[in-house]
Design a protein around this motif. Structure first.
Motif, mmCIF file in Angstrom:
data_model
loop_
_atom_site.group_PDB
_atom_site.id
_atom_site.type_symbol
_atom_site.label_atom_id
_atom_site.label_comp_id
_atom_site.label_asym_id
_atom_site.label_seq_id
_atom_site.Cartn_x
_atom_site.Cartn_y
_atom_site.Cartn_z
ATOM 1 N N LYS A 33 0.838 -1.198 0.000
ATOM 2 C CA LYS A 33 0.000 0.000 0.000
ATOM 3 C C LYS A 33 0.878 1.255 0.000
ATOM 4 O O LYS A 33 0.605 2.199 -0.744
ATOM 5 N N GLU A 34 1.928 1.252 0.816
ATOM 6 C CA GLU A 34 2.824 2.409 0.845
ATOM 7 C C GLU A 34 3.456 2.642 -0.528
ATOM 8 O O GLU A 34 3.557 3.782 -0.996
ATOM 9 N N LYS A 35 3.898 1.562 -1.163
ATOM 10 C CA LYS A 35 4.501 1.681 -2.494
ATOM 11 C C LYS A 35 3.485 2.196 -3.507
ATOM 12 O O LYS A 35 3.797 3.075 -4.316
ATOM 13 N N ALA A 36 2.266 1.654 -3.484
ATOM 14 C CA ALA A 36 1.227 2.083 -4.432
ATOM 15 C C ALA A 36 0.901 3.564 -4.237
ATOM 16 O O ALA A 36 0.772 4.314 -5.218
ATOM 17 N N ASP A 37 0.787 4.004 -2.980
ATOM 18 C CA ASP A 37 0.499 5.420 -2.705
ATOM 19 C C ASP A 37 1.637 6.308 -3.209
ATOM 20 O O ASP A 37 1.401 7.370 -3.781
ATOM 21 N N PHE A 38 2.869 5.864 -2.989
ATOM 22 C CA PHE A 38 4.039 6.620 -3.448
ATOM 23 C C PHE A 38 4.030 6.756 -4.969
ATOM 24 O O PHE A 38 4.209 7.858 -5.512
ATOM 25 N N TRP A 39 3.801 5.653 -5.676
ATOM 26 C CA TRP A 39 3.804 5.694 -7.143
ATOM 27 C C TRP A 39 2.671 6.561 -7.675
ATOM 28 O O TRP A 39 2.844 7.294 -8.645
ATOM 29 N N SER A 40 1.522 6.503 -7.037
ATOM 30 C CA SER A 40 0.406 7.346 -7.443
ATOM 31 C C SER A 40 0.802 8.824 -7.319
ATOM 32 O O SER A 40 0.557 9.624 -8.229
ATOM 33 N N ALA A 41 1.461 9.175 -6.226
ATOM 34 C CA ALA A 41 1.865 10.566 -5.988
ATOM 35 C C ALA A 41 2.900 11.034 -7.014
ATOM 36 O O ALA A 41 2.772 12.130 -7.567
ATOM 37 N N VAL A 42 3.940 10.215 -7.290
ATOM 38 C CA VAL A 42 4.987 10.677 -8.226
ATOM 39 C C VAL A 42 4.485 10.740 -9.663
ATOM 40 O O VAL A 42 5.029 11.496 -10.468
ATOM 41 N N LYS A 43 3.445 9.964 -9.970
ATOM 42 C CA LYS A 43 2.854 10.069 -11.311
ATOM 43 C C LYS A 43 1.999 11.325 -11.404
ATOM 44 O O LYS A 43 2.029 12.031 -12.403
ATOM 45 N N GLN A 44 1.222 11.613 -10.352
ATOM 46 C CA GLN A 44 0.312 12.754 -10.384
ATOM 47 C C GLN A 44 1.025 14.093 -10.312
ATOM 48 O O GLN A 44 0.619 15.051 -10.960
#
Length: 159
Positions: A33-44
């Motif tokens: 979950k932490e990784k998914a949230d991080f990737w979502s943020a750096v893409k956005q």
């Protein structure tokens, strides 16, 4: 046993922007979950696009590395350039790497699947090589037939 190969690689550098993972290393759901949230943020927020603009190839690296006792996760690209917001220049050593290939519906699914195969199947069953630490990475290499494909690269030593 899962399909894998051992491959000799020259040393290479990945420029990364990262986050510290706070979940316990055995809490796979929390880590994912932490990784998914991080990737979502750096893409956005455009961070990933800024990194990709400096890349020497089309690969996107999801790097895991222990730094000063902290479990770190980075979005990165292979480059010799730098960015002011970059948090780490990650040196991958010359040597033998465990390479596991795969594909998934998303980059997250690919990363989780490859890590599960590498750390859950291949490394525990390996008789002639071992992972002794250092950075490891899922390398997103592209898309085909609606799926994301790539490899996991883990530096290993002969037993």
């Amino acid at each position: 046993m899962a399909q894998y190969k051992l491959e000799e690689k020259d040393s290479f550098t990945v420029l990364g922007i990262g986050t510290e993972l706070k979940s316990d290393y055995t809490d796979y759901a929390g880590i994912n979950k932490e990784k998914a949230d991080f990737w979502s943020a750096v893409k956005q927020d455009g961070t990933l696009d800024n990194l990709k603009a400096l890349a020497t190839n089309d690969y996107i690296f999801a790097v895991n590395e222990a730094v000063n006792g902290k479990m770190m996760h980075y979005a990165g690209v292979m480059t010799e350039a730098s960015l002011p917001e970059a948090t780490r220049v990650i040196q991958f050593p010359k040597g033998e790497y465990l390479v596991v290939k795969g594909e998934g519906n998303t980059a997250d699914e690919l990363s989780n699947k490859l890590a599960g195969i590498a750390f859950g199947q291949v490394l525990p069953e390996a008789k002639n090589f071992a992972y002794v630490g250092g950075p490891n990475a899922t390398v997103e290499m592209g898309q085909r037939d609606g799926l994301v494909f790539g490899e996991m690269w883990i530096p290993v030593v002969k037993k």
